[in-house]
Design an enzyme around this catalytic site. Structure first.
Site, PDB file in Angstrom:
ATOM      1  N   SER A  73     -66.297  55.207 135.665  1.00 12.35           N
ATOM      2  CA  SER A  73     -66.040  56.894 135.562  1.00 12.35           C
ATOM      3  C   SER A  73     -65.272  57.097 134.009  1.00 12.35           C
ATOM      4  O   SER A  73     -65.837  56.406 133.156  1.00 12.35           O
ATOM      5  CB  SER A  73     -65.460  57.328 136.676  1.00 12.35           C
ATOM      6  OG  SER A  73     -65.731  58.841 136.651  1.00 12.35           O
ATOM      7  N   GLU A 110     -74.991  58.736 142.518  1.00 11.39           N
ATOM      8  CA  GLU A 110     -73.685  59.145 142.086  1.00 11.39           C
ATOM      9  C   GLU A 110     -73.121  60.389 142.433  1.00 11.39           C
ATOM     10  O   GLU A 110     -71.998  60.642 142.927  1.00 11.39           O
ATOM     11  CB  GLU A 110     -73.366  58.774 140.403  1.00 11.39           C
ATOM     12  CG  GLU A 110     -73.830  57.774 139.816  1.00 11.39           C
ATOM     13  CD  GLU A 110     -72.653  56.825 139.801  1.00 11.39           C
ATOM     14  OE1 GLU A 110     -71.354  57.281 140.102  1.00 11.39           O
ATOM     15  OE2 GLU A 110     -72.775  55.742 139.231  1.00 11.39           O
ATOM     16  N   HIS A 146     -70.883  57.856 143.534  1.00 12.86           N
ATOM     17  CA  HIS A 146     -69.724  57.534 142.468  1.00 12.86           C
ATOM     18  C   HIS A 146     -68.437  56.953 143.110  1.00 12.86           C
ATOM     19  O   HIS A 146     -68.006  57.256 144.045  1.00 12.86           O
ATOM     20  CB  HIS A 146     -69.342  58.653 141.935  1.00 12.86           C
ATOM     21  CG  HIS A 146     -68.688  58.808 140.496  1.00 12.86           C
ATOM     22  ND1 HIS A 146     -69.334  58.150 139.441  1.00 12.86           N
ATOM     23  CD2 HIS A 146     -67.190  59.084 140.246  1.00 12.86           C
ATOM     24  CE1 HIS A 146     -68.466  58.239 138.646  1.00 12.86           C
ATOM     25  NE2 HIS A 146     -67.056  58.782 138.935  1.00 12.86           N
TER      26      HIS A 146
END
Length: 538
Positions: free
Chosen positions: A229, A344, A444
């Protein structure tokens, strides 16, 4: 969401001795504690891991406190002579408070915030033993505004043990403290680099790694930076920083290629001036002197909302955009492993707004408005329904949002990097977590548990520890270790994984039965690359 680098304070204390312990017993316990002699002074750590062979040092200071040097570049720590304990994580850097997210409960490990926060952590099986282990330096997520290196999900014991690699995690300045571009508001040279301090902190930590590589049993000429991320965005940014040249030799960007480009001074200057106005200050000096908590509050109330921060192309520490319009030449020879998870946005767009799991088709155009250019929603929906006849409205929403925020920029990064000399390897994680009734699918941050081989520390996110979850950890951790060792992620348990280019688009699909697919979901890719903008706002 504060899943990346947060949680409850954890202290690894030496076992206390009973009143009748002998001197010999005391000496034996003391001798079992590993010592690391840093250039600033000695520290005492602990031995952990299943075999008890991993030397662990938490909270090593790599730079001095920034408490009285806010908005300025980090300096070396003061020297010390007596051994200091390195068994507890150091302070996290100042950041906005974040809501608890149940799926991240296993990773929670908050230690409190302070401007005295420039610490790193080391896991290694060898100390000054002459071995040249690959060094893997993890950059935490949380965008450029939250997180730390102390999350339970980032514990490096298993990775260091299974691959005989050195694992390093670290803290760096965030948000207004690390990325406020003040050069447009003052001529004072001490604030000239204020727009990139968080990234410059990472460079300083990498210099510490280089200077201590022999002592921590690693190879200064084989350092991999990897992150997820926001951590992957930091990886991408470092690839364009001249000051980071030579400090790392391989790069892994997991679900975070959004830093194809950073802010320009034209955008960053008004944000910084608005912060000063919101804080009620008339000068940078006043902003630098106000209490830490007040600055955090002011940032949240400002136009940035405490979250809208990026590195700044300031012509000094960052002289060009990392991956726009092409891949930076600064790191042209460095291999890149890049990829995303399949779904995600089922995390941020689902758990934060659970109604998105049950969308009707008539709701979809309005829901997609945030992610697609004006006037294109209907064309996007029609194209996605053709590409995925089995999708419902929620599936389309989550996949378009995923492409907009993650997959699209990962593909662009891979395409542009593949035009250089170094190899690029693309992956996608497809394994689906059973938590939340399975509705998150492959969200995610799910990859973190597998990359660190930490499924036992991740049960709130991956579900119960099973042979299947360990299988995923074995596949991904070994591939990451192989890449760190050689720049090639192929392992005996994987099918042959070719390098990525725009002709073959070879992508490793990580699932219990991994496979290489050429251009997975190609119809979706072609549709959304044509209709969606290149990346996030600059």
């Amino acid at each position: 969401m504060r899943f990346i680098g947060s949680g409850l304070f954890s202290v690894i204390a030496a076992a206390s001795l009973s009143g009748c312990a002998t001197t010999e017993q005391t000496s034996s316990v003391a001798a079992a504690e590993p010592r690391l002699d840093t250039q600033s002074g000695p520290v005492i750590g602990s031995r952990e891991g299943e075999s008890g062979s991993v030397n662990v040092f938490r909270g090593i200071r790599y730079a001095a406190s920034t408490e009285r040097r806010r908005f300025q570049t980090a300096t070396d720590p003061a020297q010390w002579s007596e051994p200091l304990p390195a068994k507890s994580f150091g302070n996290e850097c100042p950041q906005p408070p974040q809501p608890d997210v149940p799926v991240f409960a296993s990773w929670a490990n908050s230690v409190g915030t302070s401007e005295d926060c420039l610490f790193l952590n080391v896991w290694t099986r060898g100390l000054s033993d002459g071995k040249k282990r690959p060094i893997m330096v993890w950059l935490h997520g949380g965008g450029y505004v939250t997180g730390s290196g102390s999350s339970n999900g980032y514990d490096g014991s298993r990775l260091a043990e299974r691959g005989d690699v050195v694992v390093v995690t670290l803290n760096h300045r965030l948000g207004a403290f690390g990325y406020s571009y003040l050069a447009g508001s003052t001529d004072d040279p001490k604030y000239a680099d204020s727009g990139n301090l968080g990234s410059l902190d990472i460079v300083k930590a990498l210099e510490w790694v280089r200077d201590h590589a022999d002592e921590i049993g690693g190879d200064p000429d084989n350092v991999t930076i990897f992150g997820e991320s926001g951590g992957a965005a930091k990886v991408s940014t470092l690839m364009a920083m001249e000051s980071a040249r030579g400090l790392f030799h391989r790069a892994i960007a997991q679900s975070g290629s959004m830093s194809l480009a950073g802010f320009t001074p034209r955008l960053a200057t008004p944000l910084a001036k608005d912060l000063m106005t919101t804080a009620g200050t008339n000068s940078v000096e006043e902003l630098a002197a106000m209490p830490m908590e007040d600055l955090v509050t002011a940032a949240i109330k400002s136009r940035s909302r405490g979250a809208f921060y990026r590195p700044v192309v300031d012509g000094r520490s960052l002289t060009r955009q990392p991956y726009s319009p092409d891949a930076t030449p600064v790191s042209a020879g460095i291999p890149l492993l890049v990829g995303t998870n399949n779904n995600e946005m089922r995390l941020q767009g689902g758990l934060g707004s659970p109604e998105n799991f049950l969308l009707a088709w008539e709701q979809l155009p309005e829901k997609l408005a945030e992610f697609v250019p004006e006037g294109t929603a209907e064309e996007v929906i029609a194209g996605m329904r053709e590409a995925h006849p089995d999708y419902d409205a929620s599936d389309v929403f989550f996949q378009v949002a995923t492409f907009r925020n993650y997959r699209g920029t990962a593909l662009l990064q891979a395409e542009r990097k593949s035009e250089q000399n170094a190899s690029v390897y693309m992956y996608r994680l497809d394994w689906q977590t059973p938590v939340e009734g399975g509705r998150l699918q492959t969200p995610h941050a799910l990859d973190i548990a597998f990359v660190f081989d930490n499924v036992a520390r991740s049960t709130s996110f991956t579900g119960p520890e099973t042979a299947e979850t360990q299988r995923m950890a074995d596949l991904m951790a070994d591939a990451w270790i192989a890449f760190a060792r050689s720049g090639n992620p192929n392992t005996p348990e994987l099918p042959q994984w070719p390098a990525y280019d725009v002709m073959n688009r070879a992508t490793m699909i990580f699932d219990t039965t991994p496979e290489v697919v050429a251009d997975p979901d190609g119809a979706e890719r072609q549709l959304l690359q044509r209709l969606l903008p290149e990346g996030r706002s600059l």
